[in-house]
Design an enzyme around this catalytic site. Structure first.
Site, short mmCIF file in Angstrom:
data_model
loop_
_atom_site.label_atom_id
_atom_site.label_comp_id
_atom_site.label_asym_id
_atom_site.label_seq_id
_atom_site.Cartn_x
_atom_site.Cartn_y
_atom_site.Cartn_z
N GLU A 191 0.84 -1.21 0.00
CA GLU A 191 0.00 0.00 0.00
C GLU A 191 0.88 1.26 0.00
OE1 GLU A 191 -3.52 1.82 2.92
OE2 GLU A 191 -2.06 0.39 3.70
N LYS B 279 -9.76 2.42 -2.86
CA LYS B 279 -10.20 1.83 -1.60
C LYS B 279 -11.59 2.34 -1.23
CE LYS B 279 -8.67 1.03 3.17
NZ LYS B 279 -7.66 1.36 4.20
N CYS C 111 -5.33 -2.85 2.71
CA CYS C 111 -5.14 -2.80 4.16
C CYS C 111 -6.36 -3.31 4.92
CB CYS C 111 -4.79 -1.36 4.57
SG CYS C 111 -4.26 -1.19 6.29
#
Length: 510
Positions: free
Chosen positions: A269, A326, A380
C-alpha cells in the site's frame, strides 16, 4: 440483577479486578499469543462471576481487560511522531478499552436479564456476547477485530469458518465455555459434552484442512515485495526516493535458482512517493524494473481536490491496465466521519472534498487480469470485513491484499491483521497474496495456511506460485445471515419463558 445475600461490598474492587483479569485471559487466545487453552477457561469462569454479581459491571471490566491486552497495539500509531501525538496514546487505549467494555457490559447485562434461573441467564449471556460481537462488526462502519472465534486460528477448528464463518466459531467458543453453567445440575456431564464437541470439531477440521484442492489450470507465479520502509521515515524527502528505488531493485532482482520468473509483482500500500496522475517518469521506471511483467502497487491519486488510496496495475510502458480505489476507509485514520457535511457550514479542515483525508472509492470490484485470473483487491483494513469479499457473480480466483502495517508496531497489531486475512481465505476458499510494507507479507492458501512469509522488519521478496482455490464455500453463499437469524430466535426462546415467569410471579404477589 440483585447481588446475592452475603456479597460484601468491601470485596467489590477485587471482584471487578478479577473480571478484568479474566477478560485479559480471554485476550490471550488472540494473535500473536494463540493460547486458546487459556482463553477458554478464562471465558468459562466469567460466566459465574457475571451471573452471581452485577452483570453490567462484570461485563464492563472484563471487556476493558480484554481490550487492554488484545488491542494494546492501538497506541503504536501515536508513537510514529511521539513528540506530536505521543500524549494521546493512553487516552486512545483507555477509550478503546472502554468501548469494548460497553459492548461486553450491554451484551452480558441485557443477556442475563433476559433469563430466569441460571441456565437461561447463562444462555442469555452467550446470546448477548455474540450479539455484541456481531453488532460491533457492522455498526459505525464496523470493527470485527479480535472476535471470539479468532482464537481457533492455529487449530483445525478454524476450518469450520468455511461453513459458519468466524462469527459462527464465536458461537462455538461461547457455547463450550458456558456449558457447565447451562446445565448446573449436571455440570460434569455438560463439561464432558463440551469437550466431546471440541474433539469432534478438531477431527472434522483436520479432515477439511487435508482435503485435496483442485489443480490450477495454468501456473501463476507471483513475486511479493516487502521493502521494509519504517513509517517515521517513509515520507521524509531524503528517504522517500531511497525506498522507491528499493522497490525497483527488489522487483528487478533475478529469481532464486530453480524458480521461474514472476508473472505478476505485488507491491504494498502507498508504495510510491508520487501521485498516479502526476508520476513523472515513475511508472515507466516501474515497468522497466519489472521487464514488462505487470506490477500491482499501492499508489495515491488525485481527482480535483479529492485524494484516493488506490491500487493500480502497471503494464508494459508504464500504462495503467486496472485501477481500484479503496472503498472502506479507516475512520479517523483516513478520513473524519461527516467531514464533508462540516464543509457545508464552513468547517473544511476535516473535509475529504477539500483534500483533507481520502475519499472512498465508488464500489468494490474484482479485477480481471486475464491469464492471471480474477483477483479481488483489498487495501489494508478491507481484509478485515468478510462481508466485502465477493462470494459470487463473479467469484474471484484469488484475493490480493496490499497493506502498510508499519503504523501498528511490531508486536500484536500486524499479526492480528494477518490472522484476519487468513480467516478470509478459509471463509471463502480462496488463496490470498499479501504484500505488507514492513511485514507480515505472506502467501496463504485456501485453507488459511501460510505457505511463505516475510516477518516483521525484513526486506526481501517471496517468489512462489499462486495456490489453487477451493470450491465455493457455504459461508461464501450465506454470510452471517443464518447466525443473525439464529440469535434472534434464541432471544425469543429465552425471553418468552422469562417474561411469562415474571408475569406469573406478579400475579402471585397480587
Amino acid at each position: 440483577m440483585r447481588v446475592p445475600a452475603g456479597y460484601n461490598p468491601i470485596w467489590r474492587p477485587l471482584v471487578w479486578a478479577l473480571a478484568a483479569l479474566l477478560g485479559a485471559g480471554v485476550a490471550l487466545g488472540q494473535a500473536p499469543f494463540g493460547l486458546w487453552w487459556l482463553a477458554l477457561p478464562a471465558l468459562s469462569l466469567l460466566f459465574p462471576l457475571a451471573l452471581r454479581t452485577a452483570p453490567f459491571k462484570a461485563g464492563l471490566f472484563a471487556g476493558m481487560g480484554y481490550a487492554a491486552v488484545a488491542m494494546f497495539w492501538i497506541i503504536d500509531p501515536f508513537f510514529v511522531e511521539p513528540d506530536v501525538y505521543g500524549w494521546m496514546a493512553p487516552f486512545a487505549l483507555f477509550f478503546m478499552a472502554l468501548g469494548f467494555g460497553l459492548f461486553w457490559a450491554l451484551g452480558i447485562g441485557l443477556g442475563v436479564k433476559l433469563g430466569v434461573g441460571e441456565p437461561s441467564r447463562a444462555a442469555g449471556m452467550v446470546v448477548g456476547l455474540l450479539t455484541a460481537d456481531l453488532v460491533r462488526s457492522y455498526i459505525f462502519t464496523g470493527f470485527p477485530w479480535v472476535l471470539f472465534g479468532h482464537i481457533w486460528l492455529e487449530t483445525p477448528v478454524a476450518q469450520f469458518a468455511a461453513i459458519i464463518g468466524a462469527q459462527g466459531l464465536g458461537l462455538v467458543t461461547l457455547g463450550v465455555a458456558a456449558a457447565p453453567w447451562l446445565v448446573p445440575a449436571r455440570r460434569l456431564i455438560a463439561l464432558a459434552v463440551a469437550v466431546a464437541v471440541l474433539v469432534g470439531l478438531w477431527i472434522g477440521g483436520i479432515v477439511l484442512r487435508t482435503a485435496p484442492l483442485p489443480e490450477r489450470a495454468a501456473p501463476v507465479n507471483l513475486r511479493i515485495v516487502q521493502p521494509n520502509a519504517p513509517q517515521d521515515l517513509k515520507w521524509r524527502p531524503d528517504y522517500a526516493e531511497q525506498f522507491f528505488f528499493r522497490h525497483l531493485d527488489l522487483t528487478a532482482q533475478p529469481p532464486a535458482a530453480g524458480k521461474p520468473a514472476p508473472d505478476l509483482i505485488l507491491w504494498p500500500e502507498t508504495a510510491v512517493p508520487f501521485l498516479l496522475n502526476d508520476p513523472g517518469a515513475g511508472l515507466a521506471m516501474v515497468a522497466e524494473a519489472a521487464a514488462g511483467k505487470p506490477v500491482a502497487l499501492g499508489i495515491q491519486r488525485a481527482e480535483g481536490a479529492r485524494y484516493y488510496n488506490s491500487l493500480a496495475v502497471i503494464g508494459a510502458g508504464g500504462q495503467v491496465s486496472a485501477l481500484y480505489d479503496k472503498v472502506h476507509l479507516v475512520p479517523f485514520g483516513e478520513y473524519i466521519p461527516f467531514g464533508d457535511a462540516f464543509a457545508k457550514i464552513g468547517i473544511s479542515a476535516f473535509a475529504a472534498q477539500e483534500g483533507n483525508g481520502y475519499s472512498a472509492g465508488a464500489h468494490r470490484m474484482v479485477l480481471d487480469l486475464g491469464a492471471l485470473g480474477r483477483a479481488q483487491p483489498l487495501i489494508c483494513y478491507e481484509a478485515v470485513f468478510a462481508d466485502e469479499i465477493s462470494g459470487d457473480d463473479p467469484r474471484p480466483d484469488w484475493l490480493m491484499q496490499i497493506t502498510n502495517d508499519a503504523w501498528f508496531g511490531t508486536f500484536s497489531g500486524p499479526w492480528q491483521h494477518l490472522a484476519q486475512a487468513r480467516f478470509r481465505a478459509i471463509e471463502f476458499g480462496l488463496p490470498l497474496a499479501r504484500s505488507a510494507n514492513t511485514g507480515v507479507s505472506a502467501l496463504i492458501d485456501a485453507r488459511g495456511r501460510v505457505l511463505s512469509s516475510l516477518g516483521m522488519g525484513v526486506q526481501g521478496v517471496i517468489d512462489a506460485p499462486l495456490p489453487p482455490a477451493a470450491p465455493a464455500t457455504i459461508y461464501a453463499k450465506t454470510g452471517d445471515y443464518p447466525l443473525g437469524l439464529a440469535l434472534f430466535l434464541a432471544m425469543v426462546a429465552i425471553f418468552a419463558p422469562a417474561r411469562f415467569a415474571r408475569v406469573d410471579r406478579r400475579k402471585m404477589r397480587v
